[in-house]
Design a protein around this motif. Structure first.
Motif, short mmCIF file in Angstrom:
data_model
loop_
_atom_site.label_atom_id
_atom_site.label_comp_id
_atom_site.label_asym_id
_atom_site.label_seq_id
_atom_site.Cartn_x
_atom_site.Cartn_y
_atom_site.Cartn_z
N MET A 117 5.46 3.77 -3.29
CA MET A 117 4.31 3.50 -4.16
C MET A 117 4.42 4.28 -5.46
SD MET A 117 1.29 3.69 -1.31
CE MET A 117 1.39 2.69 0.17
N LYS A 118 3.98 3.64 -6.54
CA LYS A 118 3.97 4.27 -7.85
C LYS A 118 2.54 4.65 -8.26
CE LYS A 118 8.37 3.19 -8.92
NZ LYS A 118 9.11 3.65 -7.80
N LYS A 119 1.55 4.00 -7.66
CA LYS A 119 0.14 4.26 -7.96
C LYS A 119 -0.66 4.23 -6.67
CE LYS A 119 -0.29 2.22 -12.55
NZ LYS A 119 -1.04 1.26 -13.36
N ILE A 120 -1.73 5.04 -6.65
CA ILE A 120 -2.69 5.00 -5.55
C ILE A 120 -4.08 4.90 -6.17
CG2 ILE A 120 -3.77 6.27 -3.66
CD1 ILE A 120 -1.11 7.49 -2.97
N GLY A 121 -4.86 3.96 -5.68
CA GLY A 121 -6.24 3.81 -6.13
C GLY A 121 -7.20 4.21 -5.03
#
Length: 151
Positions: A117-121
């Motif tokens: 993963m490159k982003k976590i929301g």
């Protein structure tokens, strides 16, 4: 130092019953749902998101463990190859205020990186100022703000 341990089916059963209740309460507090409908709506939402419980593909449900004691839970889902979403982080009442939430967030980010993963929301209810402060300190940026006023 805390560690994240994948939930087993017994831990998941404990988690899901308290999570449904807690989510229903938050939705009522935020004015989204009525008290009467809140539990059934929360049950529907969890059934949709976790149709196979803790074994639902692309969902990673962890117990947050400190000194061999479970101090809370955190749930990360893979939304796409590069994006994850934290559906839940909850420290049990008596373990709040010791920095375990911050540690758990840093650990789940490592898990996300290991999964590519490159982003976590994440979502935080507007009335939860403690959590909002933590996420700000950890570098999470506000991407949407919904506001409402009773008239």
């Amino acid at each position: 130092m805390i560690k994240l341990v994948l939930m087993n089916s017994d831990e998941y059963q404990d988690y899901i019953s308290s999570a449904i209740k807690g989510y229903a309460e938050e939705k009522v507090l935020s004015g989204n749902w009525s008290q009467e409908e809140s539990i059934s709506k929360a049950e529907e939402e969890y059934a949709r998101l976790l149709p196979k419980g803790e074994k639902t593909e692309n969902n990673f449900l962890y117990s947050i463990v400190k000194d061999d004691k479970s101090v809370g839970v955190i749930w990360l889902a893979r939304l796409s190859d590069e994006k994850g979403y934290i559906y839940d982080i909850n420290l049990f009442e008596k373990y709040r205020g010791y920095g375990y939430g911050k540690e758990a967030m840093k650990e789940i980010e490592k898990v996300g990186q290991e999964l590519g993963m490159k982003k976590i929301g994440l979502h935080v209810f507007g009335h939860n100022k403690v959590a909002r402060g933590l996420y700000d300190k950890l570098g999470y940026q506000t991407t949407n703000v919904l506001m409402e006023k009773e008239i």
